[in-house]
Design an enzyme around this catalytic site. Sequence first.
Site, PDB file in Angstrom:
ATOM      1  N   HIS A 122       1.099  -1.139  -0.189  1.00  0.00           N
ATOM      2  CA  HIS A 122       0.121   0.038  -0.060  1.00  0.00           C
ATOM      3  C   HIS A 122       0.844   1.058  -0.052  1.00  0.00           C
ATOM      4  O   HIS A 122       1.905   1.292   0.436  1.00  0.00           O
ATOM      5  CB  HIS A 122      -0.970   0.140   1.153  1.00  0.00           C
ATOM      6  N   PHE A 209       6.335   9.862  -0.703  1.00  0.00           N
ATOM      7  CA  PHE A 209       5.215   9.121  -1.123  1.00  0.00           C
ATOM      8  C   PHE A 209       5.917   7.520  -1.519  1.00  0.00           C
ATOM      9  O   PHE A 209       6.894   7.609  -2.493  1.00  0.00           O
ATOM     10  CB  PHE A 209       4.262   9.473  -1.907  1.00  0.00           C
ATOM     11  N   HIS A 210       5.500   6.381  -1.248  1.00  0.00           N
ATOM     12  CA  HIS A 210       6.211   5.321  -1.695  1.00  0.00           C
ATOM     13  C   HIS A 210       5.249   3.940  -1.117  1.00  0.00           C
ATOM     14  O   HIS A 210       4.236   4.177  -0.176  1.00  0.00           O
ATOM     15  CB  HIS A 210       7.617   5.101  -0.865  1.00  0.00           C
TER      16      HIS A 210
END
Length: 267
Positions: A122, A209-210
């Site tokens: 996710h 973000f990753h």
Amino acid sequence: EFLTMLVGYSSSSDEEVENPSELTDSTGKQAICYNFSMLSSESVRLPVPGCLLAMFPEEEEPDNDTSLHDGRIRSFKHERGNWATYVYFPYPPDEDFMELLEELLEVAGARGVLLTQQREFHLSVSQTVVLKHHWIQPFTESLKGSLTSCKRFVCSAGSLRVYSNAERTRTFLGMEVSAGHAQLAEIMKMVDKTMIEFRLDTFYKDPSFHVSLAWCVGDFTAQLKECLKELQGLVDHHEEGAFLLTLDCQELRCRAGNKTFSFPLQS
């Protein structure tokens, strides 16, 4: 219906979260208080009425025994009624992704870093925070209201990066977003509005973000960075060309303990 609750996921205490040290304790007042100061030490403890238990059901989370969690250590004290909560976009892996991940883990292992792949994948747009059980419904309703104007988009990632939690008790290999950062930042702002409303920590000022790919117990940041170039080479020259992780951000989710809520974005 715009807000859907999905049941049956594992408890969040079994999930790997990148920054559990940033957790804040809930500060809301208890709705009902009992004063037993007048009872003697020999008094029999009275059971809580069933009607009150039904109003505020307190579901148990799993034990904090590290032997049950692959040696992982809970970064905040577990208390009955407190639920680890975070907001994210799910990434459903395909066969190509899983083949690449297997290669990455094999090479990292040969360099002395034994990584365990994530149970599920996710992209987080919030920190992990603690919610009281009876706050979950108003929290998710607030999220629903904040996201009404948010539209579906696509983001992609292709650069590997090493992460660790603040306590340096876990190390992660992740794939950083290269396209779609602006849209993710907008979603993050909407989520932050709800966090502020409940006096919880917002996301980081300059977020990376990753999608986390794998993890290990302990601080192996230096060792993993030493072989990062070799690992990136596997990504850049995967089969017919560079591998690019593509994430269709059509549905935001919020996980609170073993409850998962779904928020479809506008088409």
